[in-house]
Design an enzyme around this catalytic site. Structure first.
Site, PDB file in Angstrom:
ATOM      1  N   PHE A 160       0.872  -1.140  -0.009  1.00  0.00           N
ATOM      2  CA  PHE A 160      -0.040  -0.019  -0.037  1.00  0.00           C
ATOM      3  C   PHE A 160       0.829   1.218   0.137  1.00  0.00           C
ATOM      4  O   PHE A 160       0.340   2.419  -0.334  1.00  0.00           O
ATOM      5  CB  PHE A 160      -1.081   0.018   1.168  1.00  0.00           C
ATOM      6  CG  PHE A 160      -0.363   0.356   2.356  1.00  0.00           C
ATOM      7  CD1 PHE A 160      -0.074   1.647   2.839  1.00  0.00           C
ATOM      8  CD2 PHE A 160       0.068  -0.513   3.379  1.00  0.00           C
ATOM      9  CE1 PHE A 160       0.564   2.178   3.990  1.00  0.00           C
ATOM     10  CE2 PHE A 160       0.555   0.041   4.782  1.00  0.00           C
ATOM     11  CZ  PHE A 160       0.781   1.434   4.934  1.00  0.00           C
ATOM     12  N   LYS A 184      -0.987  -7.127  -9.257  1.00  0.00           N
ATOM     13  CA  LYS A 184      -2.188  -7.236  -8.334  1.00  0.00           C
ATOM     14  C   LYS A 184      -1.770  -6.002  -7.219  1.00  0.00           C
ATOM     15  O   LYS A 184      -0.970  -6.333  -6.382  1.00  0.00           O
ATOM     16  CB  LYS A 184      -2.313  -8.503  -7.633  1.00  0.00           C
ATOM     17  CG  LYS A 184      -3.655  -8.402  -6.856  1.00  0.00           C
ATOM     18  CD  LYS A 184      -3.760  -9.122  -5.604  1.00  0.00           C
ATOM     19  CE  LYS A 184      -2.935  -8.453  -4.360  1.00  0.00           C
ATOM     20  NZ  LYS A 184      -3.510  -7.163  -3.918  1.00  0.00           N
ATOM     21  N   GLU A 187      -4.718  -3.690  -1.986  1.00  0.00           N
ATOM     22  CA  GLU A 187      -6.426  -3.477  -2.149  1.00  0.00           C
ATOM     23  C   GLU A 187      -6.745  -2.068  -1.500  1.00  0.00           C
ATOM     24  O   GLU A 187      -7.710  -1.731  -1.326  1.00  0.00           O
ATOM     25  CB  GLU A 187      -7.329  -4.710  -1.564  1.00  0.00           C
ATOM     26  CG  GLU A 187      -6.739  -5.061  -0.362  1.00  0.00           C
ATOM     27  CD  GLU A 187      -5.624  -6.127  -0.065  1.00  0.00           C
ATOM     28  OE1 GLU A 187      -4.508  -6.000  -0.889  1.00  0.00           O
ATOM     29  OE2 GLU A 187      -5.887  -6.984   0.520  1.00  0.00           O
ATOM     30  N   SER A 237       5.260  -6.890   3.338  1.00  0.00           N
ATOM     31  CA  SER A 237       5.799  -7.298   4.670  1.00  0.00           C
ATOM     32  C   SER A 237       6.430  -8.460   4.715  1.00  0.00           C
ATOM     33  O   SER A 237       6.332  -9.316   3.877  1.00  0.00           O
ATOM     34  CB  SER A 237       4.455  -7.410   5.710  1.00  0.00           C
ATOM     35  OG  SER A 237       3.598  -8.393   5.255  1.00  0.00           O
ATOM     36  N   CYS A 292       9.445   1.857   3.685  1.00  0.00           N
ATOM     37  CA  CYS A 292      10.434   0.916   4.095  1.00  0.00           C
ATOM     38  C   CYS A 292      11.749   1.502   4.240  1.00  0.00           C
ATOM     39  O   CYS A 292      12.705   0.868   4.706  1.00  0.00           O
ATOM     40  CB  CYS A 292      10.192  -0.233   3.076  1.00  0.00           C
ATOM     41  SG  CYS A 292      11.144   0.292   1.390  1.00  0.00           S
ATOM     42  N   GLU A 394       9.111  -4.380  13.076  1.00  0.00           N
ATOM     43  CA  GLU A 394       8.774  -3.061  12.546  1.00  0.00           C
ATOM     44  C   GLU A 394       7.464  -2.511  12.822  1.00  0.00           C
ATOM     45  O   GLU A 394       6.545  -2.868  12.903  1.00  0.00           O
ATOM     46  CB  GLU A 394       8.660  -3.404  11.019  1.00  0.00           C
ATOM     47  CG  GLU A 394       8.316  -2.259   9.841  1.00  0.00           C
ATOM     48  CD  GLU A 394       8.148  -2.796   8.615  1.00  0.00           C
ATOM     49  OE1 GLU A 394       7.432  -3.654   8.280  1.00  0.00           O
ATOM     50  OE2 GLU A 394       8.677  -1.844   7.631  1.00  0.00           O
TER      51      GLU A 394
HETATM   52  P1  NAD Z   1       1.444  -6.628   2.886  1.00  0.00           P
HETATM   53  O1  NAD Z   1       2.309  -7.831   3.175  1.00  0.00           O
HETATM   54  O2  NAD Z   1       0.253  -6.663   3.908  1.00  0.00           O
HETATM   55  O3  NAD Z   1       0.770  -6.635   1.476  1.00  0.00           O
HETATM   56  C1  NAD Z   1       1.510  -6.541   0.298  1.00  0.00           C
HETATM   57  C2  NAD Z   1       0.679  -7.489  -0.804  1.00  0.00           C
HETATM   58  O4  NAD Z   1       0.581  -8.731  -0.394  1.00  0.00           O
HETATM   59  C3  NAD Z   1      -0.489  -6.674  -1.103  1.00  0.00           C
HETATM   60  O5  NAD Z   1      -0.866  -6.704  -2.412  1.00  0.00           O
HETATM   61  C4  NAD Z   1      -1.477  -7.693  -0.271  1.00  0.00           C
HETATM   62  O6  NAD Z   1      -2.714  -7.734  -0.963  1.00  0.00           O
HETATM   63  C5  NAD Z   1      -0.900  -9.045  -0.420  1.00  0.00           C
HETATM   64  N1  NAD Z   1      -1.243 -10.032   0.829  1.00  0.00           N
HETATM   65  C6  NAD Z   1      -1.616  -9.646   1.938  1.00  0.00           C
HETATM   66  N2  NAD Z   1      -1.669 -10.740   2.820  1.00  0.00           N
HETATM   67  C7  NAD Z   1      -1.654 -11.659   2.096  1.00  0.00           C
HETATM   68  C8  NAD Z   1      -1.504 -13.076   2.264  1.00  0.00           C
HETATM   69  N3  NAD Z   1      -1.900 -13.566   3.626  1.00  0.00           N
HETATM   70  N4  NAD Z   1      -1.385 -13.809   1.291  1.00  0.00           N
HETATM   71  C9  NAD Z   1      -1.060 -13.344  -0.002  1.00  0.00           C
HETATM   72  N5  NAD Z   1      -0.848 -12.150  -0.203  1.00  0.00           N
HETATM   73  C10 NAD Z   1      -1.390 -11.192   0.829  1.00  0.00           C
HETATM   74  O7  NAD Z   1       2.082  -5.230   2.912  1.00  0.00           O
HETATM   75  P2  NAD Z   1       1.646  -3.561   3.072  1.00  0.00           P
HETATM   76  O8  NAD Z   1       1.045  -3.575   4.334  1.00  0.00           O
HETATM   77  O9  NAD Z   1       0.824  -3.699   2.010  1.00  0.00           O
HETATM   78  O10 NAD Z   1       2.826  -2.791   3.001  1.00  0.00           O
HETATM   79  C11 NAD Z   1       3.667  -2.473   3.868  1.00  0.00           C
HETATM   80  C12 NAD Z   1       4.887  -3.422   3.972  1.00  0.00           C
HETATM   81  O11 NAD Z   1       5.637  -3.345   2.838  1.00  0.00           O
HETATM   82  C13 NAD Z   1       5.750  -3.063   5.088  1.00  0.00           C
HETATM   83  O12 NAD Z   1       6.423  -3.934   5.934  1.00  0.00           O
HETATM   84  C14 NAD Z   1       7.122  -2.594   4.540  1.00  0.00           C
HETATM   85  O13 NAD Z   1       8.224  -2.479   5.119  1.00  0.00           O
HETATM   86  C15 NAD Z   1       6.994  -3.180   3.146  1.00  0.00           C
HETATM   87  N6  NAD Z   1       7.785  -2.482   2.274  1.00  0.00           N
HETATM   88  C16 NAD Z   1       8.901  -3.020   1.720  1.00  0.00           C
HETATM   89  C17 NAD Z   1       9.754  -2.374   0.786  1.00  0.00           C
HETATM   90  C18 NAD Z   1      10.965  -2.989   0.133  1.00  0.00           C
HETATM   91  O14 NAD Z   1      11.239  -2.709  -0.817  1.00  0.00           O
HETATM   92  N7  NAD Z   1      11.711  -3.726   1.077  1.00  0.00           N
HETATM   93  C19 NAD Z   1       9.122  -1.589   0.055  1.00  0.00           C
HETATM   94  C20 NAD Z   1       7.854  -0.882   0.457  1.00  0.00           C
HETATM   95  C21 NAD Z   1       7.113  -1.572   1.429  1.00  0.00           C
END
Ligand code: NAD
Length: 508
Positions: A160, A184, A187, A237, A292, A394
């Site tokens: 997000f 994808k 959401e 994450s 991040c 985090e």
């Molecule tokens: P998230 O892991 O909740 O979601 C990321 C994606 O995974 C979304 O598209 C979501 O729909 C999908 N997803 C969520 N739960 C899932 C599941 N159980 N099974 C399959 N798919 C699933 O992350 P977020 O909250 O959207 O983003 C924030 C996180 O992203 C933070 O931890 C941040 O540090 C990390 N991030 C990392 C980087 C990097 O390059 N290292 C860059 C930006 C963000």
């Protein structure tokens, strides 16, 4: 999750998928709520794709791939150049879409869009960057050459917190190298990615090579399991990154999965503390800490450094300019959702319960007229210790934790020993200390007197340890390699009358 509300509430936009060059209504009957976090109100309903909707998008991409993959790299580069122009023309519009659904302030969203455009600008250089290698006359009449071929249909799954930049990291590099993309997005803020795919069509991109499907775990699992998906790029994450990496690779796919972070800034006694304070205000509280590459831990060498730094930071954290994300001239907007705000508040309580000192507690912040918005003030926490859970995990919010250490070595070890290894930085006037830190610290991206060391588009982005799984970084030459596979050809052309030999070579 809820039923669509557009029919009953005109404030709620009914969102779609974007497949085959057009908007497609969701058919699963399931929808995810999208919010305007500044107002604390639902603003959209995103369809959550079923397995069959994802399979259909993959079929569309599969049909579009052969022609796109066979398009000359120069032609793809021209389309990408037109896309770059359109992205610049629509930069403000895209930034407003980001700001409205994510909650980051408009200026910050403009910066995010720019960082994404820069990756597409780099992608335009593919005719040069994607060149193969050639070895002339390795034996009589024999040449060897290698080419970088596209993979086919590739998937992008994005978080997000950068709904413009991260889709462009992936789409820019995947498309220029001739792949078809099924993406994808999160959401929580899907409107900007939909617009990015629309603009690619306006730039002359063929329908079906850049598809957006909205969805949740069902959509992700389908992408991870379908044999027609050749590679998966994920950012999100750490627990989900691990799951995506394990599942995609178990299904024989190439996978890069970027995870969470806990980024330390090491502050030596000779650092200019005004510079440090300026850097930390942006790096810790910008985008409400939902980056991040946010600096979430300031490691001060010596109590005197810590005391002086806190004296400088405290009044500024208390006076952060916080407001509705689309207003101009602000430092911080709201957090993305009510649930995320509560999670961050729980971490602040945990930090206090674990014995660290709340110098500024942002939990009481209320914005007049926006009482329902997901706002939180900045928090500043001192006396943080390595074994605290609030340090090990985090937080992903506007919370800066300060640690006090006795030496450079002790401070540098904190970043190396932490389970995350995305980014880190050091502030000092001591070149040798900075060099040693950059050389030895076990973290993927290092800043020296620079707070957020996000590499530009012609380098590449990726952390170490629990911050990234897989072999290639995002964008730059690493991205180009991720989205291509090498084919090596050994050919013999002999003049008439010269006989070919097919025996194993012998040492002469
Ligand atoms: P998230 O892991 O909740 O979601 C990321 C994606 O995974 C979304 O598209 C979501 O729909 C999908 N997803 C969520 N739960 C899932 C599941 N159980 N099974 C399959 N798919 C699933 O992350 P977020 O909250 O959207 O983003 C924030 C996180 O992203 C933070 O931890 C941040 O540090 C990390 N991030 C990392 C980087 C990097 O390059 N290292 C860059 C930006 C963000």
């Amino acid at each position: 999750m809820s039923q669509p509300a557009a029919a009953v509430n005109p404030e709620v936009t009914q969102l779609t998928h974007f497949v085959g060059g057009e908007h497609v209504a969701g058919t699963s009957g399931r929808f995810g709520d999208v919010f305007n976090p500044s107002l604390g109100r639902k603003s959209g309903a995103a369809p959550l794709a079923s397995k069959s909707e994802i399979e259909n998008a993959i079929s569309v991409a599969e049909q579009a791939f052969p022609a796109w993959g066979a398009t000359s790299v120069l032609q793809r580069s021209r389309i990408m150049a037109r896309y770059v122009q359109l992205l610049y023309q629509h930069q403000e519009e895209l930034a407003e879409l980001v700001s409205k659904e994510h909650g980051k302030v408009f200026e910050d969203a403009m910066g995010e869009v720019l960082r994404g455009i820069e990756v597409c600008e780099f992608a335009c250089a593919a005719p040069h960057a994607q060149k193969g290698e050639f070895s002339d006359n390795v034996a009589r009449g024999i040449d060897i050459y290698s080419m970088r071929k596209p993979l086919g249909v590739v998937a992008g799954i994005t978080p997000f917190n950068f709904p413009a930049m991260i889709p462009l990291w992936m789409a820019g590099m995947a498309l220029i190298t001739g792949n078809a993309v099924v993406m994808k997005p999160s959401e929580k803020d899907p409107t900007c990615p939909l617009r990015l795919a629309e603009l690619f069509i306006e730039a002359g991109g063929p329908p079906g090579v850049f598809n957006i499907v909205n969805g949740d775990k069902e959509a992700v699992d389908t992408l991870l399991e379908d044999p027609r998906i050749k590679a998966v790029s994920f950012v999100g994450s750490t627990p989900i990154a691990k799951y995506v990496y394990a599942t995609a690779t178990a299904n024989g796919k190439r996978c890069q999965a970027m995870g969470g972070a806990k980024n330390h800034m090491l502050i030596l006694p000779d650092a200019d503390l005004d510079d440090v304070a300026n850097a930390l205000m942006g790096a810790a509280y910008g985008s409400a800490g939902e980056r991040c590459m946010a600096i979430s831990v300031g490691v001060c060498v010596g109590d005197e450094v810590a005391d002086r730094l806190i004296d400088k930071l405290k009044p500024r954290v208390e006076a952060l300019r916080i407001g509705p994300s689309l207003d101009r001239g602000l430092e911080m907007g709201p957090l993305v959702t009510k649930e995320h705000r509560e999670k961050v508040m729980n971490y602040i309580q945990m930090a206090a319960d674990e014995g660290s000192r709340l110098v500024v507690d942002g939990r009481d912040f209320v914005l007049d007229g926006h009482e329902e918005g997901y706002f939180l003030g900045g928090s500043l926490v001192d006396d943080v210790k390595p074994d605290m859970q609030s340090y090990q995990e985090e937080i992903f919010g506007p919370v800066l934790q300060i640690m006090r250490v006795g030496s450079f070595e002790e401070g540098a070890a904190l970043a190396t020993d932490h389970p995350y290894g995305n980014g880190t930085s050091i502030f000092t006037r001591n070149g040798a200390a900075a060099r040693t830190f950059a050389d030895k610290v076990e973290v993927g991206m290092v800043g020296i007197n620079v707070p957020i060391p996000v590499p530009l588009a012609f380098h590449s982005f990726g952390g170490w340890k629990n911050s990234a799984f897989g072999d290639h970084n995002q964008y730059g030459m690493e991205g180009l390699r991720f989205y291509t596979r090498v084919k090596t050809v050994t050919s013999r052309w002999l003049d008439d009358g010269v006989d070919a030999e097919f025996t194993m070579p012998v040492l002469k």
